[in-house]
Design an enzyme around this catalytic site. Structure first.
Site, short mmCIF file in Angstrom:
data_model
loop_
_atom_site.label_atom_id
_atom_site.label_comp_id
_atom_site.label_asym_id
_atom_site.label_seq_id
_atom_site.Cartn_x
_atom_site.Cartn_y
_atom_site.Cartn_z
N GLU A 191 40.92 7.37 30.88
CA GLU A 191 41.63 6.36 31.68
C GLU A 191 42.97 6.82 32.23
O GLU A 191 44.01 6.16 32.03
CB GLU A 191 41.78 5.06 30.86
N GLU A 296 32.38 2.55 30.36
CA GLU A 296 32.89 1.66 29.30
C GLU A 296 32.81 0.24 29.81
O GLU A 296 33.32 -0.06 30.89
CB GLU A 296 34.37 1.93 28.99
#
Ligand SMILES: *[C@@H]1O[C@H](CO)[C@@H](O)[C@H](O)[C@H]1NC(C)=O
Ligand SMILES: *[C@@H]1O[C@H](CO)[C@@H](O)[C@H](O)[C@H]1NC(C)=O
Ligand SMILES: *[C@@H]1O[C@H](CO)[C@@H](O)[C@H](O)[C@H]1NC(C)=O
Ligand SMILES: *[C@@H]1O[C@H](CO)[C@@H](O)[C@H](O)[C@H]1NC(C)=O
Length: 368
Positions: A191, A296
């Protein structure tokens, strides 16, 4: 069939309308991965903790359960940093900011833990996605480089010392495991964000690091590990405010596929919005000729219609050109810790059998 031919028509219409070069793949079906010797759709999961637990038996039984669930890929933290050598039970790199030395931890609570995961994944025929940096502070992220080099989360991406240390670590990991058949993808970071920055900062960083990895290991996939932020709109997830331009990054030749994360609850959206987030990204697979992964996503177990939301997203994934999806996160009983978080789905529960197993089977059964 109807859907496929309509999509093909739409794709060829785009080719006619746009004079600039469009990848040849844009007129054929969306790209999918070749895994276990065949091009196929599949499902996977996330188990960040596999490399941060101390028991080989736990690693082995978790990977056996993942394999038994027909989950082909799991994402495991390939990072673990400390600045003081005591704040993490397991760490791979020690950036000691008092003696100013950087070392790889070859002790029992270091690299041997990652070795154990790679060995066990090979044994069970499960493949690994290994992110090598955390944007967040958990388990030693960008903060540990910046505690050492004096950067911050904006300047890290261009700080010469921090970048050299990060690349040394990446080179170490890639060279150690590059001959393993268990590596699905080297991943630059978990991320990455650079809030309010020009998106060119992370795009240039991703270009540079992915090129380095390909020079060390041309045979393994490389991915960015971003959340899939889009640009051009006003709405948060479409405004590139987090400093990520998903499409620009997808065009980097040394990145093999696009990653998308989805936390509607944390980002201020509804669960129904999730279907749009999936569909909008899936449409980019054909456009850019690269597979797109829902890497995710999950719904908190406290949400009353958790099952219905997950099943609806699974339908959307099956109906669109998502190459694979991996829910966050798989959990199981371990001897030295509980991998619980708000999103954990425990192996062997009725919920797991009702939601995870049918989806992994449906993805494998989906025809190309
Ligand atoms: C060294 O790292 C620690 C974290 O272990 C941090 O609290 C401290 O501020 C760092 N020192 C410097 C000089 O940045
Ligand atoms: C990081 O430091 C730079 C330069 O000192 C500054 O402009 C920027 O606002 C800082 N960013 C953060 C997130 O603190
Ligand atoms: C980004 O900029 C906006 C508007 O200037 C500001 O409200 C926000 O706090 C900034 N975000 C970060 C993380 O710096
Ligand atoms: C789940 O509940 C939320 C809130 O009531 C609702 O907006 C959403 O449409 C529901 N989703 C499904 C798939 O049932």
């Amino acid at each position: 069939m109807l859907r496929t031919s309509l999509t093909l028509l739409a794709a060829s219409a785009i080719v006619t309308a746009l004079p600039q070069a469009v990848p040849a793949t844009s007129t054929s079906s969306a790209p999918v991965f070749e895994i276990d010797g065949a091009k196929q759709y599949f499902a996977g999961t996330n188990t960040w903790w596999l490399s941060h637990i101390l028991s080989d038996e736990d690693v082995d039984h978790a990977l056996a359960e993942i394999a038994a669930s027909d989950l082909k890929v799991t994402r495991v933290w390939g990072f673990g940093n400390t600045n003081n050598g005591v704040d993490q039970p397991v760490y791979f790199q020690y950036l000691d900011n008092t003696t100013m030395t950087i070392t790889i931890n070859e002790g029992a609570n270091g690299i041997p833990r990652l070795d154990s995961v790679v060995r066990s994944a090979e044994k069970h025929g499960v493949q690994l996605v290994l992110p090598m940096l955390n944007n967040w502070d958990d388990l030693g992220g960008i903060n540990t480089y910046c505690n050492y080099f004096g950067c911050n989360k904006t300047t890290f991406w261009t700080d010469p010392g921090a970048q050299e240390a990060y690349k040394n670590y990446v080179s170490f990991i890639v060279q150690r495991y590059k001959d393993s058949p268990a590596i699905f993808s080297w991943q630059l970071a978990n991320e990455p964000r650079c809030p309010n920055c020009s998106t060119s900062i992370i795009t240039e960083w991703a270009r540079d690091v992915s090129r380095l990895i390909k020079s060390l290991d041309p045979n393994t996939r490389v991915s960015l590990g971003d959340e899939g932020w889009l640009c051009g709109g006003e709405d948060y997830a479409y405004s590139c405010i987090e400093g990520i331009d998903f499409e620009a990054n997808l065009n980097i030749p040394t990145l093999d596929y696009g990653t998308v994360h989805m936390y509607y609850d944390q980002w201020g959206y509804t669960s129904d919005w999730g279907n749009k987030w999936i569909t909008d990204h899936a449409a980019l697979a054909k456009k850019h000729g690269k597979p797109i992964v829902m890497e995710e996503y999950d719904v908190k177990s406290t949400v009353s219609n958790q099952t219905e939301i997950l099943q609806q997203w699974h339908h959307t994934i099956l109906d669109t050109d998502i190459a694979y999806d991996s829910f966050w996160q798989f959990a199981t009983d371990l001897t030295d810790r509980d991998p619980y978080d708000d999103y954990a789905i425990y192996y062997g529960t009725e919920f797991y059998d009702r939601v995870v197993i049918p989806h992994s089977k449906a993805m494998l059964a989906k025809t190309i």
